[in-house]
Write an enzyme that holds these catalytic residues in place. Structure first.
Site, PDB file in Angstrom:
ATOM      1  N   GLU A 134     -32.502   4.371  37.355  1.00 26.51           N
ATOM      2  CA  GLU A 134     -32.965   5.244  38.429  1.00 26.51           C
ATOM      3  C   GLU A 134     -32.239   6.582  38.433  1.00 26.51           C
ATOM      4  O   GLU A 134     -32.782   7.598  38.881  1.00 26.51           O
ATOM      5  CB  GLU A 134     -32.767   4.537  39.779  1.00 26.51           C
ATOM      6  CG  GLU A 134     -33.642   5.087  40.894  1.00 26.51           C
ATOM      7  CD  GLU A 134     -33.656   4.183  42.101  1.00 26.51           C
ATOM      8  OE1 GLU A 134     -34.742   3.705  42.454  1.00 26.51           O
ATOM      9  OE2 GLU A 134     -32.574   3.934  42.675  1.00 26.51           O
TER      10      GLU A 134
ATOM     11  N   HIS B 226     -28.747 -17.127  22.225  1.00 23.95           N
ATOM     12  CA  HIS B 226     -29.790 -18.007  21.714  1.00 23.95           C
ATOM     13  C   HIS B 226     -31.179 -17.523  22.094  1.00 23.95           C
ATOM     14  O   HIS B 226     -32.154 -18.268  21.953  1.00 23.95           O
ATOM     15  CB  HIS B 226     -29.558 -19.425  22.232  1.00 23.95           C
ATOM     16  CG  HIS B 226     -28.248 -19.997  21.796  1.00 23.95           C
ATOM     17  ND1 HIS B 226     -28.074 -20.644  20.593  1.00 23.95           N
ATOM     18  CD2 HIS B 226     -27.027 -19.980  22.386  1.00 23.95           C
ATOM     19  CE1 HIS B 226     -26.814 -21.020  20.460  1.00 23.95           C
ATOM     20  NE2 HIS B 226     -26.141 -20.632  21.538  1.00 23.95           N
TER      21      HIS B 226
ATOM     22  N   LYS C  11     -43.694   4.363  46.727  1.00 25.94           N
ATOM     23  CA  LYS C  11     -43.544   4.016  48.140  1.00 25.94           C
ATOM     24  C   LYS C  11     -44.696   4.583  48.969  1.00 25.94           C
ATOM     25  O   LYS C  11     -45.239   3.916  49.852  1.00 25.94           O
ATOM     26  CB  LYS C  11     -42.214   4.552  48.676  1.00 25.94           C
ATOM     27  CG  LYS C  11     -40.983   3.791  48.198  1.00 25.94           C
ATOM     28  CD  LYS C  11     -39.717   4.388  48.817  1.00 25.94           C
ATOM     29  CE  LYS C  11     -38.471   3.640  48.380  1.00 25.94           C
ATOM     30  NZ  LYS C  11     -37.235   4.239  48.956  1.00 25.94           N
TER      31      LYS C  11
END
EC number: 5.3.1.9
Length: 433
Positions: free
Chosen positions: A273, A294, A405
């Site tokens: 951000e 793994h 938003k």
């Protein structure tokens, strides 16, 4: 916090940065440091975050949480920087607390319901965090939590702490119900607020040492100098920037401690951000040692040469012996401990990347405690601020997040926003069964 950048040098890694190129870059680091110091001295937006070790008042935080200090569980309602810093601290130190710290930082309905159903609400505290007091996800979850308390016959006003700005719906709520409240510090973006009340209320309820957190951060602040060769935080920020400029566009954060897994999530928000602007920035990835040896190591060692791997070595930890066995092939394990196995796997993984010429950096802690954790959080924030200066971006804004938003609010009928109209313009190519 110490930093070892040796395995990121061009003499051993590709992409890599030569010692000579880092010395040239150090001139820019010196200039950036001067700009950072000015920003801190003038309490400029964003730079003020680097003053938190001196600004944050632990006594004020403890006074606010006093009514719920005996809580068996704590629900922190927040999202992004309003939750990840606090979660990093309490998750890292969870073994030292009897309080169950829960974070509602998503609005998945089943997930939220499952969390609430498993808690003793009469012994649970609520910590709601939003600077604006209008964050949709936070307010929605808070309303759900409040409703659950009321349905259980528990007075939520007796068990709620609010951390918010000077004005807004949450501030009004705190005033109306006389709730304990703390202020989100001015000039500090959420992702840089872990060392303020935003991140430390949960730590206080869980009984952690707030002074030690701030002392560790203050020690890291004292290390900020005009050279990457004298400052661990700047060494990391400058090296990550230099590697990105040479093609390492992905930064995989790999702590070798379960307790630091949430730290990798916090770092991902901080790095993405803050630096992802103007078609620039390094994409953070998250992994956990030894588990992801793994699953992801194959890619890091033999895939595209576009990654920097950042290891976090936790230092001294509690240990446990591995029992002896009569299986010959496993006999060597009986002479070791789990901690020794963890350390051996860490060193082997680090060496395997170096042997393949893949750049990696090591962040070293002495142990995972409040002091070291405060230094780690502060160091990574300072590293990010320095990297932002080197990229030439505004580290402290997030316009892309604001766009989404507005679109969300428009879709829910919260106003007229052109961003919401763009949702209907989505291009589709559907393949159905």
């Amino acid at each position: 916090m110490n930093v070892d950048i040796g395995n990121a040098l061009a003499s051993v890694a590709s992409p890599g940065a030569s010692r000579e190129s880092l010395e040239r870059l150090d001139e820019q680091v010196a200039d950036a440091h001067e700009r950072i110091v000015v920003g801190m001295e003038n309490s400029e937006h964003g730079y003020e975050a680097l003053n938190l070790p001196e600004r944050t008042d632990p006594d004020e935080i403890r006074a606010a949480v006093e009514p719920v200090v005996d809580a068996e569980a704590l629900i922190t309602v927040g999202i992004g920087g309003s939750a990840l810093g606090a979660a990093t601290i309490t998750d890292a130190l969870a073994d030292e607390s009897d309080t169950d710290a829960v974070y509602l930082d998503n609005v998945d309905p089943e997930w939220v319901s499952n969390h609430l159903e498993g808690l003793p609400l009469e012994e649970t505290a609520i910590n709601v965090v939003s600077r604006s007091g209008t964050t949709a996800e936070t307010l929605a979850n808070f309303l759900v939590v409040r409703d659950a308390f009321e349905a259980a016959g528990v007075d939520w006003t007796e068990r709620t702490i609010v951390t918010t700005g000077e004005s807004g719906p949450l501030r009004n709520l705190a005033d109306r119900h006389d709730l304990p409240s703390l202020k989100v510090p001015d000039g500090v973006p959420g992702r840089f607020s872990a060392l303020s009340a935003v991140g430390m209320v949960a730590a206080a309820v869980c009984g952690h040492d707030l002074e030690a957190l701030l002392e560790g951060a203050a020690a890291e602040r004292e290390s900020l100098t005009g050279s990457l060769f004298d400052c661990p935080a700047y060494a990391y920020g400058a090296t990550a920037y230099a590697l990105d400029q040479r093609g390492a566009a992905v930064n995989a954060m790999v702590p070798y401690a379960e307790s630091l897994e949430t730290f990798a999530e916090w770092f991902a928000q901080l790095w993405a951000e803050s630096l992802g602007k103007d078609d620039l920035g390094q994409t953070p990835a998250r992994a956990l040692g030894v588990t992801d040896q793994h699953s992801q190591l194959q890619l890091y060692r033999a895939g595209p040469r576009d990654k920097l791997v950042t290891f976090v070595s936790p230092g001294e930890t509690d240990d446990r012996s591995i029992p002896d066995t009569d299986v010959d092939e496993l006999a060597y394990l009986g002479d070791a401990t789990l901690g020794e196995l963890l350390e051996a796997e860490f060193e082997a993984t680090e060496a395997s990347l170096a042997a393949a010429g893949r750049p990696n950096v090591r962040l070293e802690l002495e142990t995972v405690d409040e002091y070291e954790l405060g230094g780690l959080l502060y160091g990574m924030e300072a590293a990010c601020v320095l990297a932002g200066e080197l990229y030439g971006v505004n580290t402290f804004e997030q316009p892309a997040v604001e766009w989404a938003k507005k679109a969300t609010r428009g879709l829910l009928g919260g106003g007229e926003f052109e961003e919401a109209d763009a949702v209907a313009e989505k291009t589709e190519l559907r393949i159905e069964r």
